[in-house]
Scaffold this motif. Structure first.
Motif, mmCIF file in Angstrom:
data_model
loop_
_atom_site.group_PDB
_atom_site.id
_atom_site.type_symbol
_atom_site.label_atom_id
_atom_site.label_comp_id
_atom_site.label_asym_id
_atom_site.label_seq_id
_atom_site.Cartn_x
_atom_site.Cartn_y
_atom_site.Cartn_z
ATOM 1 N N ASN A 42 0.859 -1.174 0.000
ATOM 2 C CA ASN A 42 0.000 0.000 0.000
ATOM 3 C C ASN A 42 0.901 1.231 0.000
ATOM 4 O O ASN A 42 1.552 1.518 1.002
ATOM 5 N N CYS A 44 0.782 4.963 -0.094
ATOM 6 C CA CYS A 44 -0.244 5.977 0.183
ATOM 7 C C CYS A 44 0.095 7.330 -0.449
ATOM 8 O O CYS A 44 1.186 7.561 -0.943
ATOM 9 N N THR A 60 3.456 -1.460 4.118
ATOM 10 C CA THR A 60 2.643 -0.251 4.140
ATOM 11 C C THR A 60 3.568 0.950 4.139
ATOM 12 O O THR A 60 4.431 1.082 5.010
ATOM 13 N N LYS A 62 3.017 4.768 4.308
ATOM 14 C CA LYS A 62 1.973 5.764 4.556
ATOM 15 C C LYS A 62 2.263 7.079 3.823
ATOM 16 O O LYS A 62 3.276 7.228 3.155
ATOM 17 N N ASN A 63 1.374 8.029 3.988
ATOM 18 C CA ASN A 63 1.431 9.302 3.273
ATOM 19 C C ASN A 63 2.746 10.032 3.485
ATOM 20 O O ASN A 63 3.286 10.068 4.583
ATOM 21 N N PHE A 78 6.265 -1.569 8.179
ATOM 22 C CA PHE A 78 5.324 -0.451 8.235
ATOM 23 C C PHE A 78 6.121 0.837 8.330
ATOM 24 O O PHE A 78 6.913 1.017 9.258
ATOM 25 N N GLY A 80 5.486 4.703 8.759
ATOM 26 C CA GLY A 80 4.450 5.656 9.146
ATOM 27 C C GLY A 80 4.505 6.941 8.339
ATOM 28 O O GLY A 80 5.450 7.194 7.587
ATOM 29 N N PRO A 81 3.490 7.784 8.488
ATOM 30 C CA PRO A 81 3.413 9.032 7.727
ATOM 31 C C PRO A 81 4.665 9.889 7.903
ATOM 32 O O PRO A 81 5.170 10.052 9.011
ATOM 33 N N ALA A 115 5.492 7.713 12.748
ATOM 34 C CA ALA A 115 5.352 8.966 11.995
ATOM 35 C C ALA A 115 6.548 9.878 12.202
ATOM 36 O O ALA A 115 7.051 10.026 13.314
#
Length: 188
Positions: A42, A44, A60, A62-63, A78, A80-81, A115
């Motif tokens: 994913n 983002c 993942t 993220k943004n 993972f 994070g943003p 993040a």
């Protein structure tokens, strides 16, 4: 739009032909030619994946995550943003480095970066490690280590499930660990 099992949002951009089935590239994300992205990832909105990046399966991103040449991310990680990776210890606008002139960075399988984490190039983040939000990683992080701060420092251990481990290294999820030469090792 979708082709070969890869979904690319109409506002996303995927120039790589090495993206695995089931991966989604969302609006304003960019995956450049030369990047390798695994299956069921994913990517983002606003993420940037430069050529020369390798991302495993089920990752993942993220943004607004920025991944530059020389970064390798293992399966089930993972990001994070707003996570940012560097790849040049001595950047200068007038000096263009690539390939072996850049320091590689590795995020091993199952690691989590919270993040706003900044990862300085040339480091390895061990499998199942957990880097707390806003940390600045300037040195290797051991498998299962929980690190925070700037520069990042270890304050404990985490289970593969993501829970912080108590002193006896036995997680409420049922997994148990022991000290290894570097980091922790899960017991059978």
């Amino acid at each position: 739009m979708s082709s070969d099992g890869v979904f690319v949002h109409p506002d996303g951009r995927c120039l790589s032909d090495r993206v695995g089935d089931g991966t989604r590239v969302w609006g304003f994300a960019q995956v450049l030619d030369g990047a390798v992205v695994g299956r069921d990832c994913n990517i983002c909105g606003g993420a940037f994946v430069e050529g020369g990046v390798v991302i495993g399966d089920r990752v993942t991103v993220k943004n607004s995550v920025l991944l530059f040449e020389g970064v390798s991310v293992g399966d089930d990680a993972f990001l994070g943003p707003g996570v940012v990776f560097t790849n040049d210890m001595r950047p200068r606008a007038h000096v263009k480095r690539s390939g072996d002139a850049l320091l590689p960075t590795t995020v091993e399988q199952g690691a989590t970066l919270g993040a706003g984490v900044v990862v300085v190039c040339g480091t390895v983040i061990g499998h199942d490690a957990f880097v707390g939000a806003g940390a600045v990683v300037t040195a290797d992080v051991a498998p299962h280590a929980f690190v925070v701060g700037s520069p990042a420092r270890q304050i404990g251990w985490v289970c593969r499930c993501g829970e912080r481990l108590p002193a006896d290294l036995t997680c409420p999820c049922g997994r148990s660990y022991e000290q290894a030469e570097v980091g922790l090792r899960e017991l059978p």
